[in-house]
Structures are given as C-alpha cells and as structure tokens.
Design a protein around this motif. Structure first.
Motif, PDB file in Angstrom:
ATOM      1  N   SER A 119       0.847  -1.187   0.000  1.00  0.00           N
ATOM      2  CA  SER A 119       0.000   0.000   0.000  1.00  0.00           C
ATOM      3  C   SER A 119       0.883   1.236   0.000  1.00  0.00           C
ATOM      4  CB  SER A 119      -0.904   0.005   1.232  1.00  0.00           C
ATOM      5  OG  SER A 119      -0.119   0.148   2.399  1.00  0.00           O
ATOM      6  N   ARG A 120       0.353   2.326  -0.413  1.00  0.00           N
ATOM      7  CA  ARG A 120       1.117   3.581  -0.439  1.00  0.00           C
ATOM      8  C   ARG A 120       1.645   3.895   0.959  1.00  0.00           C
ATOM      9  NH1 ARG A 120       4.776   5.748  -1.908  1.00  0.00           N
ATOM     10  NH2 ARG A 120       4.943   7.963  -1.851  1.00  0.00           N
ATOM     11  N   GLY A 121       0.872   3.548   1.960  1.00  0.00           N
ATOM     12  CA  GLY A 121       1.274   3.806   3.334  1.00  0.00           C
ATOM     13  C   GLY A 121       2.481   2.997   3.780  1.00  0.00           C
ATOM     14  N   SER A 122       2.764   1.887   3.104  1.00  0.00           N
ATOM     15  CA  SER A 122       3.906   1.061   3.496  1.00  0.00           C
ATOM     16  C   SER A 122       5.234   1.644   3.030  1.00  0.00           C
ATOM     17  CB  SER A 122       3.746  -0.360   2.967  1.00  0.00           C
ATOM     18  OG  SER A 122       3.760  -0.366   1.566  1.00  0.00           O
ATOM     19  N   ARG A 123       5.170   2.592   2.112  1.00  0.00           N
ATOM     20  CA  ARG A 123       6.357   3.309   1.632  1.00  0.00           C
ATOM     21  C   ARG A 123       7.472   2.362   1.168  1.00  0.00           C
ATOM     22  NH1 ARG A 123       8.390   7.356   5.561  1.00  0.00           N
ATOM     23  NH2 ARG A 123       9.609   7.955   3.762  1.00  0.00           N
ATOM     24  N   MET A 124       7.129   1.522   0.214  1.00  0.00           N
ATOM     25  CA  MET A 124       8.085   0.549  -0.313  1.00  0.00           C
ATOM     26  C   MET A 124       9.334   1.207  -0.901  1.00  0.00           C
ATOM     27  SD  MET A 124       7.367  -2.567   0.166  1.00  0.00           S
ATOM     28  CE  MET A 124       6.033  -3.546   0.738  1.00  0.00           C
ATOM     29  N   GLU A 125       9.245   2.486  -1.258  1.00  0.00           N
ATOM     30  CA  GLU A 125      10.429   3.150  -1.801  1.00  0.00           C
ATOM     31  C   GLU A 125      11.568   3.149  -0.778  1.00  0.00           C
ATOM     32  OE1 GLU A 125       7.892   6.388   0.037  1.00  0.00           O
ATOM     33  OE2 GLU A 125       7.508   4.686  -1.267  1.00  0.00           O
ATOM     34  N   ARG A 126      11.252   3.116   0.511  1.00  0.00           N
ATOM     35  CA  ARG A 126      12.305   3.020   1.538  1.00  0.00           C
ATOM     36  C   ARG A 126      13.055   1.708   1.399  1.00  0.00           C
ATOM     37  NH1 ARG A 126       9.295   3.577   7.003  1.00  0.00           N
ATOM     38  NH2 ARG A 126       8.065   2.054   5.870  1.00  0.00           N
ATOM     39  N   LEU A 127      12.320   0.637   1.114  1.00  0.00           N
ATOM     40  CA  LEU A 127      12.956  -0.669   0.933  1.00  0.00           C
ATOM     41  C   LEU A 127      13.828  -0.667  -0.311  1.00  0.00           C
ATOM     42  CD1 LEU A 127      13.430  -3.609   1.677  1.00  0.00           C
ATOM     43  CD2 LEU A 127      11.309  -4.170   0.463  1.00  0.00           C
ATOM     44  N   VAL A 128      13.335  -0.109  -1.400  1.00  0.00           N
ATOM     45  CA  VAL A 128      14.118  -0.050  -2.640  1.00  0.00           C
ATOM     46  C   VAL A 128      15.428   0.690  -2.387  1.00  0.00           C
ATOM     47  CG1 VAL A 128      14.185   0.878  -4.983  1.00  0.00           C
ATOM     48  CG2 VAL A 128      12.105  -0.218  -4.138  1.00  0.00           C
ATOM     49  N   GLU A 129      15.358   1.841  -1.742  1.00  0.00           N
ATOM     50  CA  GLU A 129      16.561   2.623  -1.461  1.00  0.00           C
ATOM     51  C   GLU A 129      17.528   1.848  -0.575  1.00  0.00           C
ATOM     52  OE1 GLU A 129      14.941   6.178   0.221  1.00  0.00           O
ATOM     53  OE2 GLU A 129      13.974   6.746  -1.667  1.00  0.00           O
ATOM     54  N   ALA A 130      17.005   1.204   0.455  1.00  0.00           N
ATOM     55  CA  ALA A 130      17.859   0.456   1.371  1.00  0.00           C
ATOM     56  C   ALA A 130      18.502  -0.742   0.685  1.00  0.00           C
ATOM     57  CB  ALA A 130      17.047  -0.001   2.582  1.00  0.00           C
ATOM     58  N   LEU A 131      17.740  -1.438  -0.166  1.00  0.00           N
ATOM     59  CA  LEU A 131      18.308  -2.583  -0.875  1.00  0.00           C
ATOM     60  C   LEU A 131      19.369  -2.158  -1.869  1.00  0.00           C
ATOM     61  CD1 LEU A 131      15.177  -4.830  -1.470  1.00  0.00           C
ATOM     62  CD2 LEU A 131      17.027  -5.161   0.188  1.00  0.00           C
ATOM     63  N   ARG A 132      19.135  -1.058  -2.542  1.00  0.00           N
ATOM     64  CA  ARG A 132      20.145  -0.568  -3.496  1.00  0.00           C
ATOM     65  C   ARG A 132      21.453  -0.263  -2.783  1.00  0.00           C
ATOM     66  NH1 ARG A 132      16.347   3.289  -7.163  1.00  0.00           N
ATOM     67  NH2 ARG A 132      15.778   1.691  -8.663  1.00  0.00           N
ATOM     68  N   ALA A 133      21.356   0.215  -1.553  1.00  0.00           N
ATOM     69  CA  ALA A 133      22.559   0.550  -0.801  1.00  0.00           C
ATOM     70  C   ALA A 133      23.275  -0.696  -0.263  1.00  0.00           C
ATOM     71  CB  ALA A 133      22.193   1.467   0.363  1.00  0.00           C
ATOM     72  N   ARG A 134      22.554  -1.798  -0.084  1.00  0.00           N
ATOM     73  CA  ARG A 134      23.110  -2.995   0.548  1.00  0.00           C
ATOM     74  C   ARG A 134      23.474  -4.113  -0.409  1.00  0.00           C
ATOM     75  NH1 ARG A 134      21.854  -4.275   5.868  1.00  0.00           N
ATOM     76  NH2 ARG A 134      20.907  -2.581   7.008  1.00  0.00           N
ATOM     77  N   VAL A 135      22.710  -4.249  -1.471  1.00  0.00           N
ATOM     78  CA  VAL A 135      22.848  -5.416  -2.346  1.00  0.00           C
ATOM     79  C   VAL A 135      23.842  -5.094  -3.453  1.00  0.00           C
ATOM     80  CG1 VAL A 135      21.578  -6.964  -3.882  1.00  0.00           C
ATOM     81  CG2 VAL A 135      20.510  -6.135  -1.789  1.00  0.00           C
ATOM     82  N   PRO A 136      24.738  -6.036  -3.779  1.00  0.00           N
ATOM     83  CA  PRO A 136      25.692  -5.798  -4.866  1.00  0.00           C
ATOM     84  C   PRO A 136      24.998  -5.387  -6.158  1.00  0.00           C
ATOM     85  CG  PRO A 136      26.160  -7.869  -3.755  1.00  0.00           C
ATOM     86  CD  PRO A 136      24.860  -7.361  -3.206  1.00  0.00           C
ATOM     87  N   ALA A 137      25.680  -4.635  -6.972  1.00  0.00           N
ATOM     88  CA  ALA A 137      25.111  -4.084  -8.201  1.00  0.00           C
ATOM     89  C   ALA A 137      24.529  -5.160  -9.105  1.00  0.00           C
ATOM     90  CB  ALA A 137      26.170  -3.286  -8.962  1.00  0.00           C
ATOM     91  N   GLU A 138      25.138  -6.335  -9.152  1.00  0.00           N
ATOM     92  CA  GLU A 138      24.613  -7.364 -10.048  1.00  0.00           C
ATOM     93  C   GLU A 138      23.273  -7.915  -9.580  1.00  0.00           C
ATOM     94  OE1 GLU A 138      27.468  -9.477  -7.226  1.00  0.00           O
ATOM     95  OE2 GLU A 138      27.551  -7.680  -8.442  1.00  0.00           O
ATOM     96  N   VAL A 139      22.914  -7.720  -8.310  1.00  0.00           N
ATOM     97  CA  VAL A 139      21.618  -8.141  -7.809  1.00  0.00           C
ATOM     98  C   VAL A 139      20.653  -6.981  -7.837  1.00  0.00           C
ATOM     99  CG1 VAL A 139      20.341  -9.072  -5.844  1.00  0.00           C
ATOM    100  CG2 VAL A 139      22.627  -9.898  -6.341  1.00  0.00           C
TER     101      VAL A 139
END
Length: 103
Positions: free
Chosen positions: A82-102
């Motif tokens: 849902s919009r309230g879950s603010r999934m964009e926070r997860l996307v940003e956090a994963l981009r910072a943690r997960v290697p570029a190939e993933v």
C-alpha cells in the motif's frame, strides 16, 4: 469521502492476505511479507509450499537486513504494498546494501 484502510484488518482482509500468499508460493522462488497483517499471507505461502517464505515485522534495519540477505544474484523483485507502506524506503535500502549485479 476518504478512509484510511491501512489500519483496518477484517476477516475478508485476512482471507485476501492468505489468497495472495498461496498465489505467491506458486509463482516465485522467494516470497517476502512485511508487517503484522501479512503474517496470514506468509503462513498460507508456507502451507502451500513451493517458495521460500520470509516474514519480517517491519521495514526497519533488521527487516531490511533480512530481506537483503535473502536475495541472490539474478533475482527479480516485484514489490507490492500500500502507499502507506512506503516501499520506496525498501528499494533505497536494498540498493545501498545489495551488490550491483543483484540490485
């Protein structure tokens, strides 16, 4: 008329979460469920079999770390929330943690 449905969990919501869990189990290799309300979906996915299931309480540091640790090179990710879950926070956090190939 506006109503915030994110705080309402009724029996039909629980049935819907369970339905989504069963459907996810048959369609993906890893099904990730976030939040207390999604526990029913995670349980249904586990019962259905066919997918690894991860349930995290929140998209806090521990939740994001658990999700990032479950991802593997070549994984494709579909985020639904849902919009309230603010999934964009997860996307940003994963981009910072997960290697570029993933990521």
């Amino acid at each position: 008329y506006w109503r915030d449905w994110s705080s309402d969990v009724c029996s039909s919501d629980l049935a819907l979460h369970a339905y989504v869990g069963r459907a996810a189990a048959g369609a993906v290799g890893l099904a990730v469920f976030v939040g207390a309300e999604s526990a029913h979906g995670a349980a249904a996915a586990r019962a259905a079999g066919g997918a690894e299931v991860l349930h995290v309480a929140a998209l806090d540091e521990a939740g994001v770390a658990a999700i990032a640790a479950a991802l593997r090179a070549g994984d494709e990710i579909l985020l639904k929330g849902s919009r309230g879950s603010r999934m964009e926070r997860l996307v940003e956090a994963l981009r910072a943690r997960v290697p570029a190939e993933v990521g």
